[in-house]
Enzyme design. Sequence first.
Site, short mmCIF file in Angstrom:
data_model
loop_
_atom_site.label_atom_id
_atom_site.label_comp_id
_atom_site.label_asym_id
_atom_site.label_seq_id
_atom_site.Cartn_x
_atom_site.Cartn_y
_atom_site.Cartn_z
N THR A 89 0.88 -1.19 0.00
CA THR A 89 0.00 0.00 0.00
C THR A 89 0.91 1.23 0.00
O THR A 89 1.39 1.62 -1.07
CB THR A 89 -0.96 0.00 1.20
OG1 THR A 89 -0.22 -0.17 2.42
CG2 THR A 89 -1.98 -1.11 1.07
N LYS A 97 3.33 -6.87 4.10
CA LYS A 97 3.12 -5.46 3.83
C LYS A 97 2.78 -4.78 5.14
O LYS A 97 2.16 -5.37 6.02
CB LYS A 97 2.04 -5.21 2.78
CG LYS A 97 0.65 -5.60 3.13
CD LYS A 97 -0.29 -4.60 3.75
CE LYS A 97 0.10 -3.18 3.63
NZ LYS A 97 -0.83 -2.34 4.51
N THR A 132 0.04 -3.54 11.90
CA THR A 132 -0.88 -3.53 10.77
C THR A 132 -0.25 -4.06 9.57
O THR A 132 0.66 -3.44 9.03
CB THR A 132 -1.25 -2.17 10.29
OG1 THR A 132 -2.26 -1.76 11.08
CG2 THR A 132 -1.84 -2.22 8.88
N GLU A 158 5.70 4.45 7.67
CA GLU A 158 5.37 5.75 7.06
C GLU A 158 6.09 6.91 7.71
O GLU A 158 5.92 7.18 8.90
CB GLU A 158 3.87 6.00 7.18
CG GLU A 158 3.04 5.23 6.18
CD GLU A 158 1.56 5.31 6.46
OE1 GLU A 158 1.18 5.86 7.51
OE2 GLU A 158 0.78 4.83 5.63
N ASN A 184 -0.12 10.97 6.76
CA ASN A 184 -1.35 10.50 7.37
C ASN A 184 -2.44 11.55 7.44
O ASN A 184 -3.59 11.23 7.74
CB ASN A 184 -1.07 9.91 8.74
CG ASN A 184 -0.40 8.56 8.61
OD1 ASN A 184 -0.97 7.65 8.05
ND2 ASN A 184 0.84 8.46 9.06
#
Lengths: 384, 384
Positions: free
Chosen positions: B146, B169, B180, B260, B379
């Site tokens: 993603t 992932k 996650t 991220e 985000n």
Amino acid sequence: MTITTPKGFKASGVTAGLKASGKPDMALVENTGPLQVAAGRFTGNRVKAAPVKWTQQVLTTGKLKAVILNSGGANACTGAQGFQNTHATAEKTAELLGCGAVEVAVCSTGLIGEQLPMDKLLPGVEAAAAALTADGGEQAAAAIMTTDTVAKNAVVRSPAGWSVGGIAKGAGMLAPGLATMLVVLTTDAVVDQPLADAALGTACRYSFDRLDSDGSMSTNDTVLLLASGASGGEADADEFISALTELCKDLAHQLLSDAEGSTKDVSITVSGAAVEDDAVEVARCVARDNLVKTALFGSDPNWGRILAAVGVSKAPFDADAVDVAVNGVWICKAGAAGEPRDLVDLKGREVKIDIQLHNGPASATIWTNDLSHDYVHENSAYST
Amino acid sequence: MTITTPKGFKASGVTAGLKASGKPDMALVENTGPLQVAAGRFTGNRVKAAPVKWTQQVLTTGKLKAVILNSGGANACTGAQGFQNTHATAEKTAELLGCGAVEVAVCSTGLIGEQLPMDKLLPGVEAAAAALTADGGEQAAAAIMTTDTVAKNAVVRSPAGWSVGGIAKGAGMLAPGLATMLVVLTTDAVVDQPLADAALGTACRYSFDRLDSDGSMSTNDTVLLLASGASGGEADADEFISALTELCKDLAHQLLSDAEGSTKDVSITVSGAAVEDDAVEVARCVARDNLVKTALFGSDPNWGRILAAVGVSKAPFDADAVDVAVNGVWICKAGAAGEPRDLVDLKGREVKIDIQLHNGPASATIWTNDLSHDYVHENSAYST
């Protein structure tokens, strides 16, 4: 409109040179009586600053003559030397006011882990005592600021003739079991210690304890209530609790609106919980979720992240029953997409999130902020 | 060096058009036997995506023929329609592979709260089945990405002739009780289902469960282990558990390094705890503290914030006994300042925090990231 609005108090704010900026950094609040009733609430953090340990001790008497406060250094994680410094600060204050050190509370705020420069602080106590006046509350409010951009003052007046006043500092580490902050509250109502203590407990529970700006809990949180009885008017218990709660909510909202780097003031109301503690837990899970907070910074009504945060809580609920509204638009119904998310207007600073669990009668509200570039910037550069 | 390195597996990754970017978005992994042993672990979030509910159900048999995965949509918070879509995806896969839908696990990742476009997804299943090859593991790894910037693959080989392989992932919502992520693990060792399940539990406990990038727990976390037995070699239980744990740690570190917006990979090791759970709790409190995380982003060895975060935990310790080291320099000793903080070098990406509680024999390590401008940026703009 501050702590010297109620009768029977003097206050001051002076510059001792603890802050590199040269701004005021020491405050003193004196209760001139006739009563010396006092109550306090403190951080739930198990790492407590020296002034917290000291003030918890002296408050076991239920009496205080004065509070001496400094910004420019938290005196936390400073070992035996730190505690000696707090003791010396109280001794010096007591000597100047003609009372015992055990009647003096001490509060400190600033960077953790460094010793206070006592060669500057003790002369600061002298200056603060010399500057005491019956209208010095706002000077005191200014002197306890750290990264706050505005001083926080508030007053609530009773028709019965007494009033309650308060000053606060906050800005960062605003989290549960008291946000990070120093708060001094005063009243000229005639109240006994058990009422003062109970009223403070209730007021904190529905104000500062419901503030969760960044989930970080400070080592120095202190809320003190001093009652002088100088109005001569005995307070009705319910009215006093109500007035003190209103005062603390006012100060809590001032803290929220001035939280470091925030661009949104967010209220999260959870309804339909089995019991109030469940509602608080669910709201806190959402308030602390960085993905929810960054979405709010981006003005994105991302209800999926809200629901994912609800799902982390241990409170009972059925995931397929939950409704979520943002600023009045029910964008999640029964755990799935509801009204169109582009109906949500997130341009303003105020954001209202409603979460309906459909699992009982209880509700609670937690106030928080978004997570912004400026929060990261301010907090990545604080001690350097 | 991926899931098709162990014998007895085919895999593929294709583009169904679920992602606006036009990048690959569907993956299929087939176990060609002779065994069909399977085990799984899932998110602890009580709001579970439709594919998680489906896969938990089908795994009660302890057997799987295949796993069909999509990126470009999480199929979470999508109600009855979402579950029907997961079921239809499994049915279509089963039809193409000549097995029952109950032998097909489904995994989804992407935005929460939107229905999957089944008119694109079902043809994607056909394309994925047609593209299955004995060396398609890396295509599968690429198709589940993603906001990941690199595909994650890993293999551990046993001297006994069997191997374990994995793809993963991650990127955001990396938190406890599984970060996650979607993870598929394969092995050609001969293992029975109880060993597969026990090994997966241990491996997750010391890898993915110790990853806490941003404290946010996803609705879709899934880790699946498929065993084909195709090497013909029966695995020694201890060796198998150890190899699987090593594999999962490798993948967990790949997730951490690609989280991220992160600029630091941070390990937090708590020692001297009474029991391991206490060590995990303390380390997690520090890993989740936004003030610690922003300080690390600013390369500031702010041990005061670390100690304040330790103080939030409920684990037993004496605040005046705690030592803290950052990158090997003990800047906090006995709860107060230790070695000079300017000895700490925080220029690199790797940061090692050691916290010694002096309260017992147990220890644990949690891995996390810093909190950066880019985390906020990515985000706050994700769904818009």
